[in-house]
Design an enzyme around this catalytic site. Sequence first.
Site: not given
Ligand code: F0G
Length: 482
Positions: A80, A132-133, A223, A266, A389, A455
């Site tokens: 832990y 980003f979303t 980011d 990623k 998108r 979405f």
């Molecule tokens: N920032 C960027 C630029 C991303 O592309 C993503 C995730 C995140 C933050 C969030 O990261 O998924 O680990 O919580 N992109 C994924 C995609 C979901 O399919 O493009 P996460």
Amino acid sequence: MANIKFFSGENIPLELHKVRMVQKLNLPPVERRVEAAAEAGNNTFLLKNKDIFLDMLTDSGVNAMSDRQTAAMLICDDSYAGSATFTRLEEKVHEIFGTKFFLPAHQGRACENIIAQAFVRPGDIIPMNFHFTTTKAHITRLGGRVEELIIDEGLQTTSDMPFKGNFDLDKLRALIERVGVEHIPFLRVEAGTNLIGGQPLSLENMRAVCGICREHGIMTVLDASLLQDNLYFIKKREAACAGMSIREITRAIADEFDIIYFSARKLGFARGGGIAMRDKALCERMKELVPMFEGFLTYGGMSVREMEAITVGLEETMDEDVISQGPIFIDFMCNELMKRGVPVVTPAGGLGCHLNAREFLPQIDDHEYPAGALAIAVYIAGGVRGMERGTLSEQREPDGTEPIADVELLRLAMPRRVFTMSQVLYAVDRIAWLHENRELVGGLRWVEEPSSLRFFFGRLEPTSDWQQKLARKFRDDFGDSL
Ligand code: F0G
């Protein structure tokens, strides 16, 4: 991946790895695909894997791991607190980014939650090249507002501009002048830029942006989730960086920023995330949120196996032969589609191949979701799952009006080292067939529309019986073939 010269003169990407573990796939017939689309509310996020042949939804957490990553996962220190596995990850992050402090989190959006909670107050404005979303959702939830400062070329779907993710420096200066630094807790750079087609920023642009922020005392946040492709593009497209190693480029970028966060789904070819910084005081402002929302400071919601895989994955990201795989394969797919007249975003970016849905389906009104309709049509045409998108991925304004997305894209993500060239050519073939029959495709309308991140789990229906007509045409053209 290597761009090797072929005697035939053809331009064929050549993998510098071999595949040593495989997973069987299922390609359901077109009639089943129409049924599965309906069961999933015409939302590709809600399709079941058993109904999917090529899953190009995302490259997040689904990249193939290397033998070294898999091996590292077997030797980990499960505790832990104080785990040696965490120390190895922390040291790797410090080594690569030159940062002293690291906070683990279970994935990228968890880092966004922590950063937003620590720094965003109601009325604040967060400038960024593009939203980003999940980032935007965290900021708006706390009463902040996102301001996009991307260069105009960034939103032109076809271009030969090599760095479409760049900031417009004049727009940045004007914004600071207009709103005042006291309302800007930080500026965020997304390198590369997800929603406009995985488009990169140049090192020169990042340096200029951070320079302006330093002048005004504005904190900068990177980011780095999509950094692996951006690093490769800087090396290949930015003349001043041609002689630098990937490690040197990474360090040059990292040296500019106060905070760096990433999704290790990623960056690092695994699953997890984290926030790195040089300054202890900054770390202190975020630190207590980690045990509250993620897990103790030495795991942050990640399993030790994943942390070992990230440590190796980050090191492998410094290898140009490894990180070239995505951009070269994506470029190949875009070129094959263009040869067949299919509209794609150019130049080819990172993350995946992006179809321009507005041009593909001009008959569909923006409020009937061209990119959403294209996503489900591509699934019906070939069992290939992509991600909308565009307007569907936008969030309604508090007064209920629906913002129309700047670009309507269908993203066909390229999980690294997962698909073969014949699979990519199959996807290209089915998309080219769909393009020939594009007049058959109609729009979508809501059946269930969630108020936030709609979405992900919203359900829709076709505005007519266009899917049955498309499936009948498929049968006419392909006979018994799936
Ligand atoms: N920032 C960027 C630029 C991303 O592309 C993503 C995730 C995140 C933050 C969030 O990261 O998924 O680990 O919580 N992109 C994924 C995609 C979901 O399919 O493009 P996460």
